[in-house]
Scaffold this active site. Structure first.
Site, PDB file in Angstrom:
ATOM      1  CG  HIS A 104      -2.048   1.676  -3.232  1.00 25.58           C
ATOM      2  ND1 HIS A 104      -3.153   1.116  -2.467  1.00 25.58           N
ATOM      3  CD2 HIS A 104      -1.816   0.309  -3.832  1.00 25.58           C
ATOM      4  CE1 HIS A 104      -3.594  -0.214  -2.357  1.00 25.58           C
ATOM      5  NE2 HIS A 104      -2.538  -0.838  -3.242  1.00 25.58           N
ATOM      6  CG  ASP A 138      -2.151   0.615   0.906  1.00 25.23           C
ATOM      7  OD1 ASP A 138      -2.299   1.992   0.459  1.00 25.23           O
ATOM      8  OD2 ASP A 138      -3.196   0.246   0.986  1.00 25.23           O
TER       9      ASP A 138
END
Length: 476
Positions: free
Chosen positions: A322, A288
């Site tokens: 991300h 992430d």
């Protein structure tokens, strides 16, 4: 009442923290002139010259015997003596959650591994924590401290959370029940998010009881309401959830780490409602956001109402993730005075380099954010990405604010967009300045929606020529 008073005093301490001096010696505005003042307040803790090897208290280095009690005894003995170093020598030690106390340095020698159980039962009873920006009673983090001062995790060893798709990470599944006899993680998360939106005056986070059977995975390392923190040198692998998540902390140094963890929501470092934070020389390869600055979610974040502020990020490497440096989305308490320099971001599996995510349910004011000397190789989406429509979008009553962002000397080599900026008509993104920067290999035109004051000085955006369309031959 004691709990409420403690929180009020903590909030007052953060608000009273000195703001950086943004004026240079010549009198001209210079945001970076405030960095030395912030750094002067960020000091790594020191510890008494006493060493407590966990093997002295019965820890076994075979990776099979349970060393949890031995580690607890070593920490208790060290704390009773006034502090020092709890030493994890070379070898592999299996353990449950570790709770640090004031004036203790948990030091992992070279060749040492702390191997954490991946059985959720080992992380009970519930403790007071934050999960995606909402306070609650939940599983203990793997390494936790609450209300402590002068704590550290150091050394050349490894912290291995042992999370896998069949254990902790299975709890993430939002579509079906992958853990027999337990609800999917989405049920627990949805309930907690509803509680985060309740009226502030009726909230009591200690009545939000989760933990066993509720599937909200714990973070790896979470100092909570602590001061003077150092996390340095170690390698972190296979976290259940966010890896490093200081909450309501002051004077935090995260330095020289290697973080490799590709599970769901495996953010690398998430300072949350913290002041005076230094993150430097860290290698991120995550599932992430590599770094995500946060300050609480929705009404629960507004109840606590403590921003993240005075944060310096430098000399870091971001691979998969991300976002390289992200602010949000749990940002209801606001964020200000962030300085990012000399970082490298490059991976086909890194979606964005600089990312801001919020919406009208989160709200919050994000301001005074500065980037310089950022090298971006390849990112999949945008180099600079701002989205006020993240998740709930404009459906709430708390319009977000993003203002005063300066980007200098940035280069990128491949991306879908150079800039993807989407604000609201009633709350436009304001005062974005980009200087002396080159964006190569850009595939699409910039998206600038509801942006008030976008200044580009000596900026080049070099588009990739569109690929020619190949006509399909008709059959027959």
């Amino acid at each position: 009442m004691k709990h409420i008073l403690t929180r009020i005093l903590a909030a007052a301490a953060f608000i009273a923290a000195c703001a950086p001096d943004f004026v240079s010696a010549g009198g001209a505005p210079d945001p970076w002139a405030g960095v030395p003042k912030i750094l002067a307040r960020i000091k790594a803790p020191s510890f008494p010259d006493r060493v407590y090897p966990i093997t002295k208290y019965g820890a076994t280095a075979d990776g099979k015997g349970d060393s949890s009690e031995a580690i607890r005894k070593a920490i208790d003995a060290c704390a009773a003596a006034g502090g020092g170093t709890v030493l994890v020598p070379a070898g592999t030690f299996l353990t449950g959650p570790i709770h640090l106390k004031s004036n203790i340095n948990l030091h992992l020698a070279e060749g040492a591994t702390l191997l954490f159980y991946n059985d959720p039962d080992r992380y009970m009873p519930n403790i007071f924590t934050r999960w995606e920006g909402v306070e609650l009673m939940n599983f203990s983090p793997l390494i936790y401290a609450h209300g402590q001062e002068n704590i550290a995790i150091t050394g050349k060893g490894t912290l291995d959370g042992q999370a896998t798709d069949d254990t902790w990470w299975a709890m993430h599944d939002l579509s079906k029940n992958r853990v027999p006899g337990q609800p999917p993680g989405s049920d627990s998360r949805n309930t907690l998010m509803r509680q985060a939106d309740e009226p502030i005056e009726t909230m009591d986070p200690r009545k939000r009881i989760y933990g066993k059977g509720e599937n909200l995975r714990p973070p790896f390392i979470q100092p909570y309401n602590c001061k003077n923190i150092l996390i340095e040198g170690v390698t972190i692998l296979r976290s259940p959830f966010w890896e490093i998540n200081p909450v309501l902390c002051q004077n935090v140094t995260v330095r020289g780490l290697k973080i490799i963890s590709h599970g769901h929501n495996n953010d690398g470092c998430n300072p949350e409602s913290c002041a005076d934070v230094l993150i430097e020389d860290v290698y991120f390869d995550t599932g992430d956001d590599c770094i995500a600055i946060k300050s609480g979610r929705n009404n629960d974040g507004r109840r606590v109402n403590v921003p993240s502020e005075n944060i310096i990020i430098r000399n870091c490497v971001m691979k998969d993730g991300h976002g390289g440096v992200t602010i949000g989305s749990e940002i209801s308490g606001g964020c200000r005075n962030v300085f990012v320099e000399n970082c490298r971001m490059d991976s086909p599996h890194l979606d964005r380099a600089l990312r801001f995510k919020t919406n009208a349910v989160r709200g919050g004011v994000i301001e005074n954010i500065y980037f310089r000397n950022i090298q971006v190789g390849q990112v999949a989406d945008a180099v600079v990405h701002v989205d006020f429509n993240y998740e709930e979008g404009a459906k709430g009553a708390h319009t977000p604010v993003l203002r005063n962002v300066v980007i200098e000397n940035m280069t990128s080599q491949s991306s879908s967009y150079a800039f993807y900026l989407r604000g609201f008509a009633k709350s436009p993104i304001s005062n974005i300045t980009v200087r002396d920067s080159v964006f190569n290999g850009v595939q699409r035109d910039n998206i600038l929606e509801h942006v008030d004051g976008f200044e580009a000085v000596d900026v080049k955006i070099n588009r990739v020529p569109p690929k020619p369309k190949i006509k399909k031959k008709k059959k027959g």
